[in-house]
Scaffold this motif. Sequence first.
Motif, PDB file in Angstrom:
ATOM      1  N   THR A  16     -11.575   9.484 -22.369  1.00 30.08           N
ATOM      2  CA  THR A  16     -12.939   9.573 -22.341  1.00 30.08           C
ATOM      3  C   THR A  16     -12.598   7.837 -21.915  1.00 30.08           C
ATOM      4  N   GLY A  17     -11.424   7.602 -20.875  1.00 32.09           N
ATOM      5  CA  GLY A  17     -11.758   6.256 -20.130  1.00 32.09           C
ATOM      6  C   GLY A  17     -11.804   5.086 -20.492  1.00 32.09           C
ATOM      7  N   ALA A  18     -11.880   5.183 -22.076  1.00 32.87           N
ATOM      8  CA  ALA A  18     -11.237   3.583 -22.499  1.00 32.87           C
ATOM      9  C   ALA A  18     -10.509   2.912 -22.645  1.00 32.87           C
ATOM     10  N   VAL A  19      -9.517   3.399 -21.849  1.00 36.11           N
ATOM     11  CA  VAL A  19      -7.823   3.035 -21.871  1.00 36.11           C
ATOM     12  C   VAL A  19      -7.681   3.702 -20.822  1.00 36.11           C
ATOM     13  N   SER A  20      -7.102   3.638 -19.205  1.00 31.48           N
ATOM     14  CA  SER A  20      -6.395   4.684 -18.181  1.00 31.48           C
ATOM     15  C   SER A  20      -5.470   4.931 -18.701  1.00 31.48           C
ATOM     16  N   SER A  21      -5.239   5.840 -17.626  1.00 30.57           N
ATOM     17  CA  SER A  21      -3.753   6.802 -17.915  1.00 30.57           C
ATOM     18  C   SER A  21      -2.839   5.312 -17.334  1.00 30.57           C
ATOM     19  N   ASP A  22      -2.592   4.884 -16.912  1.00 33.27           N
ATOM     20  CA  ASP A  22      -2.016   3.717 -16.631  1.00 33.27           C
ATOM     21  C   ASP A  22      -1.547   2.674 -17.602  1.00 33.27           C
ATOM     22  N   ALA A  23      -2.771   2.946 -17.805  1.00 31.87           N
ATOM     23  CA  ALA A  23      -2.497   1.679 -18.944  1.00 31.87           C
ATOM     24  C   ALA A  23      -1.702   2.199 -20.518  1.00 31.87           C
ATOM     25  N   ALA A  24      -1.889   3.359 -20.500  1.00 36.31           N
ATOM     26  CA  ALA A  24      -1.483   3.669 -21.631  1.00 36.31           C
ATOM     27  C   ALA A  24      -0.023   4.600 -21.395  1.00 36.31           C
ATOM     28  N   GLN A  25       0.714   5.007 -20.363  1.00 37.07           N
ATOM     29  CA  GLN A  25       1.805   4.874 -20.505  1.00 37.07           C
ATOM     30  C   GLN A  25       2.465   3.584 -20.124  1.00 37.07           C
ATOM     31  N   ALA A  26       1.815   2.857 -19.721  1.00 30.65           N
ATOM     32  CA  ALA A  26       2.887   1.022 -20.035  1.00 30.65           C
ATOM     33  C   ALA A  26       2.843   1.188 -21.134  1.00 30.65           C
ATOM     34  N   GLU A  27       1.578   1.485 -22.515  1.00 35.30           N
ATOM     35  CA  GLU A  27       2.445   0.449 -23.321  1.00 35.30           C
ATOM     36  C   GLU A  27       3.274   1.959 -24.480  1.00 35.30           C
ATOM     37  N   VAL A  79      -4.415   3.178 -28.714  1.00 34.38           N
ATOM     38  CA  VAL A  79      -5.800   2.736 -29.316  1.00 34.38           C
ATOM     39  C   VAL A  79      -6.262   1.521 -29.565  1.00 34.38           C
ATOM     40  N   VAL A  80      -5.446   1.088 -29.814  1.00 32.94           N
ATOM     41  CA  VAL A  80      -5.913  -0.660 -29.552  1.00 32.94           C
ATOM     42  C   VAL A  80      -5.496  -1.621 -28.706  1.00 32.94           C
ATOM     43  N   ARG A  81      -4.675  -0.845 -27.936  1.00 34.29           N
ATOM     44  CA  ARG A  81      -4.453  -1.195 -26.574  1.00 34.29           C
ATOM     45  C   ARG A  81      -6.303  -1.028 -25.721  1.00 34.29           C
ATOM     46  N   ALA A  82      -6.964   0.062 -26.215  1.00 33.40           N
ATOM     47  CA  ALA A  82      -8.431   0.562 -25.369  1.00 33.40           C
ATOM     48  C   ALA A  82      -8.839  -0.572 -26.277  1.00 33.40           C
TER      49      ALA A  82
END
Length: 402
Positions: free
Chosen positions: A28-39, A273-276
Amino acid sequence: MLACAVVRPWGWPEAVVAVPAGVLVVATGAVSSDAAQAEAARLGPVIGFLAAVLVLAQLCDDEGLFHACGAWMARAGAGWPRRLLVQVFVIASVITAVLSLDATVVLLTPVVFATTARLGARPKPHVYACTHLSNTASLLLPVSNLTNLLAFTASGLNFTRFAALMALPWVVAIGVEYVVFRRFFAIDLDAGAQALTGDEPPELPLFALVVVASTLAGFVLTSAIGVNPAWAALAGALVLAARALAQRRTTPLAIVRAAAVPFLAFVLALGIVVRAVVDNGLDDALGHLIPAGAGLPALLGIAALAAVLANVINNLPAVLVLLPLTAPAGPGAVLAVLLGVNIGPNLTYAGSLATLLWRRIVRDHDTDVELGEFTRLGLYTVPAALACSVVALWGALRLIGT
């Protein structure tokens, strides 16, 4: 996610809801795929470390370490419930610090039940000690708790400096807990217990003890040379696994189960999820509440905020939220967060996943945990232990430095 982790409908593991939730916030774009990969990359080594420690603890149990601990407690505390409480505090504190809080909750709590039944002592003070110390006594080492691993990475400290700074708060917090327990459970402790006769001293699992000691030394060495301590944990687990497999006391499937893969997936998904949530405004909201500076008032405020947040949203999400906000203030602020998220969960059932797991184990032993009693004990222990340990941390920072 947290509600399902608490309730576990139909016995589902936490990952059944957590993994789709992690996929959903990315889709849904609440967090970007790049940010998710970084997390995921940030949590990867931590999760690997946790898996290795869980396997190490289970293999130590297979070697008879926890049985030996129970026999030692029974002999040392026979006829004297107050002395038995001391033994439980010592054993639970050491096991939590060295083999993580999960080992205390999952492996030591049943041993304590069996020990008190053998002695005819009332189990409540000793069993409650297991859950309180699984949280409080997890302050000492980076390996003692998943929250510690996250804080260790954010603090920039090495293994020995982290342990040196947390040693005094660890001792102080456990001491406060013990004093409160002696008074709170005075009636149960005065009820008496049977003395043992004719029992042989337990045989210590020397091989397991040597492996654990070598693994701890490996933590210090790998941290000093800049290598992830997960490799030391993996080495210790592999040594015990090879011995257990060779002696046919375990199976590869049992070792995989000990790693708790669904729980590891839950931790990873929770981090995303917390990152989002953080990226969509929670960091700004909490940023205004975090005290500035590294003095004693600031450390007290940070620890109190962390404790409150841990009881509202669980300590693992709380530490994931607060670490990025406090890390710029230095290691002192990060360690104050750790005090809050490790001691604070003793106030409510939902404060930590370890407490929730402990409740299930207690119920399996046909013992009920009263919400009112649990909360009263938390009200007596948490504010006092938290305030005293923060003062101890402030003193350690002045004496040792960062």
